[in-house]
Design an enzyme around this catalytic site. Structure first.
Site, short mmCIF file in Angstrom:
data_model
loop_
_atom_site.label_atom_id
_atom_site.label_comp_id
_atom_site.label_asym_id
_atom_site.label_seq_id
_atom_site.Cartn_x
_atom_site.Cartn_y
_atom_site.Cartn_z
N HIS A 217 0.82 -1.22 0.00
CA HIS A 217 0.00 0.00 0.00
C HIS A 217 0.85 1.26 0.00
CE1 HIS A 217 -3.08 -2.91 1.57
NE2 HIS A 217 -3.77 -2.26 0.65
N ALA A 294 10.88 3.97 6.86
CA ALA A 294 9.67 4.31 7.62
C ALA A 294 8.87 3.02 7.84
CB ALA A 294 8.83 5.33 6.87
N SER A 295 9.57 1.88 7.85
CA SER A 295 8.82 0.62 8.04
C SER A 295 8.85 0.22 9.51
CB SER A 295 9.40 -0.48 7.14
OG SER A 295 10.77 -0.70 7.40
N ASP A 320 12.44 7.08 10.48
CA ASP A 320 11.21 7.43 11.20
C ASP A 320 10.94 6.41 12.31
OD1 ASP A 320 8.82 9.00 11.54
OD2 ASP A 320 7.67 7.39 10.58
N GLU A 325 11.67 2.59 20.81
CA GLU A 325 11.11 3.94 20.72
C GLU A 325 10.56 4.36 22.07
OE1 GLU A 325 8.28 3.82 17.50
OE2 GLU A 325 9.84 3.33 16.03
N HIS A 355 8.61 8.61 14.51
CA HIS A 355 7.57 7.69 14.05
C HIS A 355 6.28 8.44 13.70
CE1 HIS A 355 6.18 3.23 14.37
NE2 HIS A 355 5.49 3.87 13.43
N GLY A 357 5.18 8.80 10.42
CA GLY A 357 4.75 8.47 9.04
C GLY A 357 3.24 8.52 8.87
#
Ligand SMILES: NC(=O)C1=CN([C@@H]2O[C@H](COP(=O)(O)OP(=O)(O)OC[C@H]3O[C@@H](n4cnc5c(N)ncnc54)[C@H](O)[C@@H]3O)[C@@H](O)[C@H]2O)C=CC1
Ligand SMILES: O=C(O)C(=O)COP(=O)(O)O
Length: 477
Positions: A217, A294-295, A320, A325, A355, A357
């Protein structure tokens, strides 16, 4: 009264249980959306559900809407919270995630939990969740949940498969240009009062090649946007996919890494993608190339990236996501969390974002509505359409508001002979509709039956519970 031991209230003579809600039975049919569309209106069923075997009478009690306890973590959007509150459920919403010990304490009490990417619902946490029937991931990724354990314990898991994909893709476009023009460094310098006008090592993106790893996606959205800026797009994916526009699939990761000026990662966190980009893969990239992730933090070996940036092999990077985290805003991002934290922060032409995104107003409200709708449909009607760890089962219409109709949900181990035994039990009544499907070890049966007196519900429920194959039985009426 035979049901007294389980505290199952009797249905009033007129069949109305006193609750009245408006609901939709399909979250994927936009015309039936819970929040935006003409709605299917009927008197709500009074739902009853049970926890795992040998639970107390209290846990077997059928619930009124106001008995349903929901815990939402990580600042789930208000649009989603409102949908759940409108059902009359008890909703507690916290802005941050919870450390494991606090999560274990809180989860014992709730029937539904809503999380985002941070909260870890491991088997160790879920084994304490004796009343939990469903998990809503208000995000795309579901790697933070032990999906297998959840399914084997009759806990359905839903997510939002694409509502933030566009937001991620747009962030990538912004970062590609920011890296190519060293914009983050120039901005930082200006914030420190330094004028530093340079063109050395700054590029247009037109004509450059973008290599997308994971053409799902997010990757596919990004592909279209990048081509519109004049970039050439190649992609690598484990499955064969048609490229959008003139994007071309390459046969392996090495071909992608050696053929791209910018490499972006959009794969899920699974065993195969852990440290997918390490020292070897970085060495296969073009000299002076850029890397964007950004995964999930586990996909890139960050120590190797730091070395490749220091040597000049990699001209810039955007991260990201990180292996560890912070749990809430304001918490420090330093070497206590990740050993290389300080070193990372000192590098040039490295964009670090917390994070974000999927963090746009559009994405968050769409996700809030989508996942909350799925939770309502599961709690009230047992519908599993869109579940990521259960077979997808629904029945075409609802007759629960009619007298003497009940819906039986029977989650069971996928072993031979179960359906015959279940139907022997249901066969004492009139089976209006039935659907069953399996996914791996777990099977899900939904049956609407009529001709059931309220006094028979406890026996019906108990007979299903007594079958050796049962994982969870719910009788909705
Ligand atoms: N930074 C953020 O805020 C966000 C991060 N994400 C992350 O991005 C990931 C991707 O999102 P979507 O594009 O929506 O997922 P998706 O499931 O639509 O696409 C993932 C693609 O990766 C491919 N893939 C799987 N394993 C692979 C491998 N070993 N090598 C190459 N390709 C592989 C799949 O075949 C699939 O086409 C999510 O799983 C999530 O972890 C998603 C949304 C927001
Ligand atoms: O959707 C995802 O998988 C994301 O990574 C976004 O996560 P978040 O909702 O920002 O915690």
């Amino acid at each position: 009264m035979p049901t007294a031991a389980l505290n199952i209230p009797e249905r009033p003579a007129n069949g109305d249980n006193g609750l009245s809600r408006t609901v939709s039975n399909s979250r994927h049919d936009p015309a039936n959306s819970l929040s935006t569309s003409p709605q299917l209106s009927f008197h709500s069923p009074q739902a009853s559900y049970a926890g795992p075997p040998k639970v107390s009478a209290k846990q077997l009690r059928p619930f009124q809407s106001q008995d349903v306890k929901i815990l939402l973590l990580e600042n789930v959007n208000l649009a989603g919270q409102e949908i759940l509150k409108k059902q009359g459920y008890q909703v507690e919403a916290l802005k941050s995630s919870l450390p494991e010990d606090q999560l274990i304490e809180k989860i014992q009490d709730v029937n539904v939990i809503g999380i985002r990417s941070k909260t870890q619902l491991s088997a160790n946490v879920l084994k304490h969740a004796k009343n939990l029937i469903v998990i809503g991931c208000f995000c795309i990724g579901t790697n933070q949940v032990d999906l297998q354990y959840a399914a084997e314990n009759g806990i359905a898991v839903f997510n939002s498969p694409f509502s933030n994909s566009r937001s991620v893709a747009e962030l990538m476009i912004g970062e590609i240009i920011t890296l190519a023009r060293q914009m983050a460094d120039r901005s930082m310098e200006m914030h420190n009062g330094v004028w530093n006008k340079v063109s050395n090592g700054c590029w247009e993106v037109r004509g450059k090649t973008l290599g997308i790893v994971g053409y799902g996606h997010v990757g596919a959205q990004l592909s279209v946007l990048a081509e519109a800026m004049g970039m050439r797009v190649i992609y690598y994916d484990v499955i064969n996919l048609m490229g959008l526009g003139t994007a071309q699939q390459v046969p392996n990761l090495e071909a992608l890494l050696s053929g791209a000026d910018f490499v972006t990662l959009h794969v899920p966190e699974i065993e195969e993608t852990k440290n997918m980009i390490g020292e070897k893969e970085l060495s296969q990239m073009r000299n002076g190339a850029y890397l964007l992730n950004a995964s999930r933090g586990s996909v890139v070996d960050i120590a190797a990236l730091i070395a490749a940036m220091k040597s000049g092999k990699i001209a810039g990077a955007a991260l990201d996501v990180y292996p560890n985290e912070p749990g809430k805003n304001g918490e420090h991002f330093n070497s206590q969390l990740n050993a290389w934290g300080e070193e990372l922060r000192s590098l040039k032409n490295l964009i670090l974002t917390p994070h974000i995104g999927g963090s746009t107003e559009e994405a968050q409200s769409a996700i809030g509505v989508e996942v909350a709708d799925a939770l309502v449909n599961y709690v009230n009607f047992g519908t599993t359409t869109g579940a990521v760890n259960m077979p997808e089962v629904t029945l075409r219409s609802l007759t629960l508001d009619e007298p003497n109709h009940v819906r039986v949900i029977y989650i069971h181990r996928n072993v031979p002979g179960v359906l015959r035994r279940v139907n022997e039990i249901l066969g004492d009544h009139n089976v209006d509709k039935q659907m069953t499907d399996s996914r791996g070890e777990v099977a899900y049966l939904m049956a609407d039956i009529s001709n059931v007196n309220v006094s028979e519900i406890k026996d019906l429920y108990q007979s299903l519970e007594d079958l050796g194959s049962r994982i969870r039985t719910r009788v909705l009426y």
